[in-house]
Scaffold this active site. Sequence first.
Site, PDB file in Angstrom:
ATOM      1  N   ASP A 140      16.941  51.497  31.398  1.00 33.60           N
ATOM      2  CA  ASP A 140      17.739  50.394  30.867  1.00 33.60           C
ATOM      3  C   ASP A 140      17.890  49.291  31.920  1.00 33.60           C
ATOM      4  OD1 ASP A 140      19.145  52.180  28.473  1.00 33.60           O
ATOM      5  OD2 ASP A 140      18.904  53.245  30.355  1.00 33.60           O
TER       6      ASP A 140
ATOM      7  N   GLU B  25      18.357  41.419  24.977  1.00 31.62           N
ATOM      8  CA  GLU B  25      17.320  41.930  24.080  1.00 31.62           C
ATOM      9  C   GLU B  25      17.769  41.822  22.629  1.00 31.62           C
ATOM     10  OE1 GLU B  25      14.798  45.292  25.192  1.00 31.62           O
ATOM     11  OE2 GLU B  25      15.326  46.191  23.274  1.00 31.62           O
TER      12      GLU B  25
ATOM     13  N   ASP C  63      20.230  44.598  28.763  1.00 33.40           N
ATOM     14  CA  ASP C  63      19.583  45.502  27.805  1.00 33.40           C
ATOM     15  C   ASP C  63      20.717  46.219  27.082  1.00 33.40           C
ATOM     16  OD1 ASP C  63      17.567  46.950  26.492  1.00 33.40           O
ATOM     17  OD2 ASP C  63      17.770  48.604  27.898  1.00 33.40           O
TER      18      ASP C  63
END
Lengths: 173, 173
Positions: free
Chosen positions: A141, A68, A7
Amino acid sequence: MRVMGVDPGLTRCGVAVVEGRPGVRPTLVAVGVVRTSPGLPHEFRLLRLEEGLTAWYDRYRPGTISIERVFAQHNLHSVAGVAQAVGIAMLIGARHDTPVELHSPSEAKAAITGSGQADKKQVGAMVARILGLDGPPRPVDAADAVALAVTQLWRGGVENRYAQAVAARRRAS
Amino acid sequence: MRVMGVDPGLTRCGVAVVEGRPGVRPTLVAVGVVRTSPGLPHEFRLLRLEEGLTAWYDRYRPGTISIERVFAQHNLHSVAGVAQAVGIAMLIGARHDTPVELHSPSEAKAAITGSGQADKKQVGAMVARILGLDGPPRPVDAADAVALAVTQLWRGGVENRYAQAVAARRRAS
């Protein structure tokens, strides 16, 4: 199959390593964050993030990396930093010939909860349930990194198709 | 003082090495572009750019790196690629403890032509004149990289102040 989920971010970059295969409950191998201090000059933040993610890669040797995909939701300054964090994770994959895939936040939410509009809390709760954990990984996260890794794991076959495409393109270049 | 200028981009990344000191006509050591094929998977484009810029760095060993600051003028996809190219140039600086500075396009135009609104042609013509070249370096990305290097050269003392600030921050972190 072992997947490293990322992330991306400079202040807190979520990282997770998950093992499994489509249709089977995945196992959480490791989860955490790489942090860089906002007080450091930007280029040293990038360097520390690269060192941190490389250490994760070297320790867990994932077969694929799931990152991501970034959109311009916030101000351009943070978008540039996040885009650079994505780039660093991609570079680590390319250096090791490890396939890299990007997933949008809604793709990951849909894969984990069944809804692309799920909120962070729902994603965290489902991540805990899927992996048989007592609670969602913290910080958020880290939970998002797990969700990204599981998303890629459950899209079975992607790894091979992708690796084939990359190999074909590299031969052609 | 030897400065490496970088006009960041994935398809064509301008690179220039210029030598000199404030108030003296600078010398062009080398100029060119690092290209990556749009047909390659994104992560391999990043890797090739990193390899290309690292080869320039290793060959010319600049004392500082001058990079164009990115703004969201175009679509987000290209901004992400350009931000990642900036990040790669910054990483190379950080890895070698070589000071990195960003300059906006208007700062570079103002330094070279006296006007922050100068067009590419004016910048190219002035770059050629300043360096005593027969014509502007081609392609335009290469000329921009020279302009960025000269901009940093003429802001004499920046290198030392910056290096001091970086050293202080690193000690504090």
